[in-house]
Structures are given as C-alpha cells and as structure tokens.
Design an enzyme around this catalytic site. Structure first.
Site, short mmCIF file in Angstrom:
data_model
loop_
_atom_site.label_atom_id
_atom_site.label_comp_id
_atom_site.label_asym_id
_atom_site.label_seq_id
_atom_site.Cartn_x
_atom_site.Cartn_y
_atom_site.Cartn_z
N MET A 32 -7.93 17.40 -1.68
CA MET A 32 -7.50 18.02 -2.93
C MET A 32 -8.10 17.26 -4.11
O MET A 32 -7.58 17.32 -5.23
CB MET A 32 -5.97 18.06 -3.01
CG MET A 32 -5.38 18.90 -1.87
SD MET A 32 -3.79 19.64 -2.23
CE MET A 32 -2.79 18.19 -2.42
N GLU A 37 -10.20 5.46 -1.76
CA GLU A 37 -10.75 4.78 -0.57
C GLU A 37 -10.38 5.50 0.73
O GLU A 37 -11.15 5.50 1.69
CB GLU A 37 -10.27 3.33 -0.51
CG GLU A 37 -11.15 2.35 -1.24
CD GLU A 37 -12.62 2.38 -0.82
OE1 GLU A 37 -12.91 2.41 0.39
OE2 GLU A 37 -13.49 2.38 -1.72
N HIS A 39 -9.98 8.76 1.22
CA HIS A 39 -10.91 9.88 1.41
C HIS A 39 -12.30 9.38 1.80
O HIS A 39 -12.97 9.97 2.63
CB HIS A 39 -11.05 10.68 0.10
CG HIS A 39 -9.81 11.35 -0.35
ND1 HIS A 39 -9.16 11.00 -1.52
CD2 HIS A 39 -9.06 12.34 0.20
CE1 HIS A 39 -8.09 11.77 -1.67
NE2 HIS A 39 -7.99 12.58 -0.65
O1 PAF Z 1 -4.25 16.27 2.96
C1 PAF Z 1 -4.61 16.95 1.97
O2 PAF Z 1 -5.23 16.47 1.02
C2 PAF Z 1 -4.27 18.43 1.94
O3 PAF Z 1 -3.03 18.68 2.51
C3 PAF Z 1 -5.36 19.31 2.60
C4 PAF Z 1 -5.50 19.01 4.08
C5 PAF Z 1 -6.69 19.08 1.91
C6 PAF Z 1 -4.99 20.78 2.46
O4 PAF Z 1 -4.88 21.16 1.12
#
Ligand code: PAF
Length: 283
Positions: A32, A37, A39
């Site tokens: 989102m 870090e 991600h």
């Molecule tokens: O974990 C997240 O950031 C969200 O729940 C996802 C998997 C991107 C779905 O919107």
C-alpha cells in the site's frame, strides 16, 4: 535501467505477458506504498525468486472500516518510486482505482478471516483477499511475496491462492525489526515519541513468550498471562488481543503442536500495532 510505471490493468497484463514470452519469471510484491525496510526486504526476496519484479502500490479502501485510518494512511509516491528504482524493481503497478463504481464481488476466506484480527476488524480480510485476487489477476505473476508480520494475512492469502487455483507461488518473508525490536510498519509513523518508546514492549512480550516456551512452559494461558503482565507495565498500551494458536491453522494448539504462533494486537491511542513470533519447542 528503466523502471516502468504502469497505471492500467490492460497495460500491466501486456507487460507480464511479454516478460513471460521471453521466458522470464515474474514476481509481485503487493504493497500500500509508503515503503519501508520491511517492504524493501520483500522486494529483495522477490528479486532472488524471479527475473522481473513488479511492486504494486495501492491503498485499498475495502480493507479499512469506516473510522479507520484510510484518509490519513501515509502516501508518498515520489519517494516510493525512488526506492523501487534503487532496488532494481522492473515495474511499479500504480493504478488510480481498482474498483468500478458498480463493483459487487468479494472474495472471502471463511473462518480464518473471522478470528484474531478479524474480531475487531470484521471486514478487513474480505477487503485484503478481494484486492489481492484482483492484483493477482491484473499482474499474473509466477510468485508473490508477503510479510510474516501480517501472519494471519499471509496464511489467508496462501489458503485463497490454493483454493482458487491461482497457481502462484506464495512466499512469506521474515519480520524486519527496529533496533529495539519494534516490527517495522507504516503505522509506526502515527506514534508520538512516548508511544513509540513504549511500543517496544510488544517485542519484549513476544521474546518472553519464546523464552517460556523454550524452557518447557507450553501452557498457552500462563504464557498469555506473562505477556499481558509485561505489556500492562506500559500505561499507553491497550491490548486488543493476545493469542497462542497453531501456526498452520490458527486454531487452539493441541499438546504436541509443533509450531505455535504467538500473535498480538495492541492499541496506542487510535494506532493499532500487530506483531507475532513462532514458538518452537526445545528439541
Ligand atoms: O499488507 C498489505 O500491505 C496489504 O494488506 C496488501 C497485501 C498490499 C493488500 O492491500
């Protein structure tokens, strides 16, 4: 190296198709945005597992209940784009909207979505599975990487991918922590300095659970009480839940269950933080 920013589903599908035709494996990291870090570790894992990596950035409204933080959820696309470029991401899928005004279809993973976080966020996982199914259909990756920090989400997505025959390899990547143990999360940004300092208690309570378990205490009630005691020492922390469950099924652990998931959600004012660890018995 160039990194493509793709805004439509049609273009996204075409991009993946051309990579697949060239014999390349495509990996997806759904996010989102407001990358941190945690991600980046998912992106690095996706790079190890595939030849071309897509990061999707979309703040999914259907996973937020009215009154939750959809409007104030942090966003900074320019910074995200820069980070993706630095990490060698091949494409960023950045749709403006993923739901038609007359959208009516949702994906629900029964049972698993109603327990733990599903108790205080009853429609949350319905929103997650719906958007992840839409992202899978839009990107059509070979592999998708999610974080263990959202342990229940990870399990639900694995179940959904298997039940709906997506044929996508789902990889779950370990939790990334700050120096004091707090799990890295976009929501940490909401914490005041005092709340941020007290939030380290989540990890301390999980470490205590690990130690109890290693020392042979396998009684979920006594471990939960210990965790509660530790968290309650911090006046700003309000426990939403603490649970010890079978890590594969999220059901009550039976004597002899191998991996037990200790999971918790704790509020600091309106900010709800989650964290977890897998308890392993001494062999
Ligand atoms: O974990 C997240 O950031 C969200 O729940 C996802 C998997 C991107 C779905 O919107």
């Amino acid at each position: 190296m160039t990194m493509k920013v793709i805004k439509t589903v049609a273009e996204m599908r075409e991009w993946t198709l051309s990579r697949k035709k060239a014999g390349r494996q495509v990996g997806l990291v759904p996010t989102m945005g407001f990358l941190h870090e945690g991600h980046l570790s998912l992106i690095r894992r996706a790079k190890q597992e595939s030849d071309a990596v897509v990061v999707s950035i979309y703040v999914n409204p259907t996973q937020f209940a009215p009154g939750e933080d959809l409007d104030r959820y942090p966003r900074d696309f320019k910074r995200d784009q820069q980070l993706c470029l630095q990490e060698g991401v091949d494409a960023v899928f950045y749709p403006d909207e993923m739901y038609a005004p007359d959208h009516k279809t949702y994906v629900v993973t029964e049972e698993l979505s109603k327990i733990l976080c599903g108790v205080s966020r009853p429609d949350h996982f319905r929103g997650v599975t719906t958007i992840v199914a839409k992202l899978f259909n839009s990107v059509q990756p070979d592999t998708a990487v999610f974080g263990q920090k959202d342990a229940q989400q990870a399990l639900i997505i694995k179940r959904m991918a298997a039940d709906l025959n997506f044929g996508i390899n789902i990889i779950i990547s370990p939790i990334i922590r700050e120096n004091d143990g707090l799990a890295v999360s976009s929501r940490n940004k909401y914490l005041t300095p005092e709340q941020r300092q007290q939030a380290a208690v989540l990890y301390r309570s999980l470490r205590a659970a690990e130690q109890e378990y290693e020392q042979g205490n396998v009684d979920p009630v006594s471990i939960k009480n210990k965790m509660k005691e530790i968290i309650s020492e911090q006046p700003l922390a309000k426990i939403d839940y603490i649970a010890l469950v079978n890590a594969d099924t999220l059901t009550r652990p039976k004597p002899g269950t191998n991996d037990v998931l200790a999971a918790l959600a704790v509020f600091f004012d309106k900010t709800r933080l989650i964290d977890n660890t897998i308890l392993k018995k001494r062999r």
